[in-house]
Design a protein around this motif. Structure first.
Motif, PDB file in Angstrom:
ATOM      1  N   CYS A  42       0.849  -1.201   0.000  1.00 23.34           N
ATOM      2  CA  CYS A  42       0.000   0.000   0.000  1.00 23.34           C
ATOM      3  C   CYS A  42       0.883   1.249   0.000  1.00 23.34           C
ATOM      4  N   CYS A  66      -4.873  -1.806   6.991  1.00 23.26           N
ATOM      5  CA  CYS A  66      -4.324  -0.944   8.051  1.00 23.26           C
ATOM      6  C   CYS A  66      -5.158   0.310   8.265  1.00 23.26           C
ATOM      7  N   HIS A  67      -5.401   1.088   7.194  1.00 23.35           N
ATOM      8  CA  HIS A  67      -6.182   2.324   7.374  1.00 23.35           C
ATOM      9  C   HIS A  67      -7.270   2.453   6.326  1.00 23.35           C
ATOM     10  N   GLY A  68      -7.570   1.342   5.632  1.00 21.60           N
ATOM     11  CA  GLY A  68      -8.728   1.336   4.741  1.00 21.60           C
ATOM     12  C   GLY A  68      -8.495   1.878   3.346  1.00 21.60           C
ATOM     13  N   GLY A  69      -7.249   2.105   2.928  1.00 22.23           N
ATOM     14  CA  GLY A  69      -7.004   2.524   1.555  1.00 22.23           C
ATOM     15  C   GLY A  69      -7.519   1.451   0.596  1.00 22.23           C
ATOM     16  N   CYS A 102      -6.703  -2.234   1.774  1.00 23.29           N
ATOM     17  CA  CYS A 102      -5.618  -2.249   2.759  1.00 23.29           C
ATOM     18  C   CYS A 102      -6.209  -2.365   4.160  1.00 23.29           C
ATOM     19  N   PRO A 139      -6.545   6.714   2.656  1.00 21.88           N
ATOM     20  CA  PRO A 139      -5.575   7.800   2.677  1.00 21.88           C
ATOM     21  C   PRO A 139      -4.463   7.711   1.627  1.00 21.88           C
ATOM     22  N   HIS A 188       0.269   4.090   1.091  1.00 25.03           N
ATOM     23  CA  HIS A 188       0.124   4.985   2.247  1.00 25.03           C
ATOM     24  C   HIS A 188       1.278   4.732   3.218  1.00 25.03           C
ATOM     25  N   LEU A 189       1.224   3.623   3.948  1.00 22.43           N
ATOM     26  CA  LEU A 189       2.298   3.366   4.907  1.00 22.43           C
ATOM     27  C   LEU A 189       2.878   1.960   4.797  1.00 22.43           C
ATOM     28  N   GLY A 190       2.568   1.273   3.708  1.00 22.46           N
ATOM     29  CA  GLY A 190       3.322   0.048   3.427  1.00 22.46           C
ATOM     30  C   GLY A 190       2.740  -1.262   3.883  1.00 22.46           C
ATOM     31  N   CYS A 191       1.492  -1.313   4.376  1.00 24.48           N
ATOM     32  CA  CYS A 191       0.891  -2.617   4.665  1.00 24.48           C
ATOM     33  C   CYS A 191       0.580  -3.324   3.347  1.00 24.48           C
TER      34      CYS A 191
HETATM   35  S1  FES Z   1      -0.965   1.509   5.018  1.00 24.53           S
HETATM   36 FE1  FES Z   1      -2.571   1.170   3.602  1.00 24.53          FE
HETATM   37  S2  FES Z   1      -4.048   2.627   4.138  1.00 24.53           S
HETATM   38 FE2  FES Z   1      -2.417   3.023   5.523  1.00 24.53          FE
END
Ligand code: FES
Length: 476
Positions: free
Chosen positions: A428, A448-451, A446, A463, A430-433
């Protein structure tokens, strides 16, 4: 430009209209078409019955905070009623009662406490055993004067009223960077907008980290079909886990029922399509409906302490956010427009302090905060180490998405119905999940934060701002 508003859903459009009405020049920037994000998936309850019970809100925010939560929800419903009237919007706005019902003795005990909390904070609430549902219940919390409307008809009318007098609405305009400052700069794929203030009305904020430890993304599902027997117009919520709700809707003069719920954390359900099956079973077993003609799903953002975050973003001077609306997006989206426009206009707002993004409510948020962020940390590591779904293109059937391992690297592979394959990075942006395949919506989600990303890696909702990069397809 006075204000750049990112997101053409209910929060963005309401903010834009209220600012324009006050004489500001605004630009709405929507990544796809307006109402194509979570507003387009709503089941549109206008209600003071929030996802967080009033017993909990009184405990966590005090009597005054819980009163404000109730009165702000009421104010949002009345704001919609007044815009429907002043702009002559034909959207079927109607006042109906809402019922939260109990089917077991245990649910009933909690419900009785909730009735008294709801009355304490000023709702027109009562306990009743007279619930107009075609199956037995033990009793219900009844609240008067809630509302239903057709969100698309309402918001298209609001959107029509925005362009002109120096105001603009830009669709298919993807924001790639937001810079706070005087002025702020919003960089899009089609050019840069400068503005005195920026509003991120994007379901979940676009910034990298600041808010995301306090926001948790869940998928939610809905099905609908024509009624084949009577069902009184209203909103009905059960008290179960996972929970269900029922509402009525007229479509071209034909009465329909909408049934929703079966929520789960993003990425936590392998077979998302099974949630539709569960809802359809529930609908057919409980209600006079035989054919479910529509199904759709959406994403809701749960806030750590039970109330949305609306106002100036943490650590920013001129950037505002509106997020964490839980399952009450139409009510809180409207409220967000009211609060954010007041803040930008320098008006006193009675609700701004309650919803301030920087508030700290450790008692309210501690348990979920620890659990949800532990889940994010777990996903970050576990999905990297997880066994792949396969190694070869042949492991992915047409219409499916799978994580393959090819030459030591993981790739997210999707095959169209005709067999055409696409490979993207599963990381992802955003932050790599690592993203998971959502078989009901055919998207990469994703946890982690719903991306969310399309099967070919295009950002569907933040995000994340950047698409998933393409990868080489496995040879066979
Ligand atoms: S790491 Fe994927 S939405 Fe934050």
């Amino acid at each position: 430009m006075d204000v750049a508003i990112i997101g053409g859903g209910i929060a963005g459009l309401t903010t834009a209209w209220l600012l324009k009405r006050a004489g500001k020049k605004v630009a709405v920037l929507e990544m796809h078409r307006i109402l194509s994000g979570q507003t387009g998936q709503t089941t549109a309850h206008l209600t003071e019955l929030l996802d967080t019970p009033y017993t909990t809100l009184i405990q966590d925010f005090g009597d005054k905070g819980a009163h404000l939560a109730a009165s702000s929800s009421r104010a949002a419903i009345e704001q919609i009623a007044s815009l429907v009237e002043s702009l002559s919007i034909d959207c079927g706005f109607s006042r109906v009662p809402a019922f939260k019902y109990a089917r077991t003795d245990r649910e009933l005990r909690d419900l009785v406490l909730e009735v008294s909390a709801a009355r304490q904070v000023g709702l027109l609430a009562s306990f009743t055993k007279d619930v107009p549902l075609p199956f037995p219940v033990k009793g219900a919390l009844r609240v008067e004067d809630q509302a239903l409307f057709h969100p698309r008809e309402y918001l298209l009318a609001l959107a029509d009223a925005i362009p002109g007098d120096g105001c603009h609405l830009f669709e298919n305009t993807k924001v790639v960077e937001v810079h706070d400052g005087a002025p702020c700069r919003v960089v899009t794929e089609r050019g840069t907008v400068t503005a005195q203030a920026v509003v991120e009305a994007t379901t979940t904020p676009l910034n990298r980290v600041a808010m995301h430890t306090k926001l948790y993304a869940y998928r939610t599902y809905a099905v609908a079909g024509p009624l084949e027997g009577p069902l009184e117009a209203g909103q009905y919520y059960d008290s179960q886990e996972p929970y269900h709700y029922i509402r009525t809707q007229q479509v071209d003069g034909v009465p329909y029922v909408i049934v929703g719920g079966e929520d789960h954390k993003v990425g936590a359900e392998e077979d998302t399509a099974s949630r539709f099956t569960a809802l359809e079973d529930y609908a057919v077993r409980h209600l006079p409906v035989k054919r479910l003609t529509h199904r759709w799903s959406g994403q809701i953002i749960e806030p750590a302490d039970g109330l949305p975050f609306i106002g100036r973003n943490v650590g920013r001077r001129h950037v505002y956010v509106a997020t964490g609306f839980s399952g009450t997006g139409m009510t809180f989206g409207t409220l967000a427009g009211m609060v954010v426009s007041d803040l930008i206009l320098g008006n006193e707002d009675p609700y701004a302090a309650l919803y301030a993004p920087g508030r700290v409510k450790p008692k309210a948020s501690a348990k979920d905060f620890i659990q949800e962020n532990a889940d994010v940390a777990f996903r970050f590591v576990a999905d990297r180490l997880a066994r792949p779904d396969g190694h070869h293109l042949a492991d992915v059937a047409p219409g499916e998405g799978k994580i393959l391992e090819v030459e030591g690297h993981k790739v997210a592979v999707y095959r169209e119905d005709d067999g055409t394959a696409h490979a993207v990075s599963p990381v992802c942006t955003h932050l790599g999940c690592h993203v998971h395949w959502n078989n009901a919506e055919r998207s990469w989600d994703c946890p982690c934060h719903g991306g969310r990303f399309s099967p070919t890696g295009r950002v569907l909702n933040g995000p994340a701002l950047k698409d998933l990069p393409s990868r080489k397809l496995p040879v066979k």
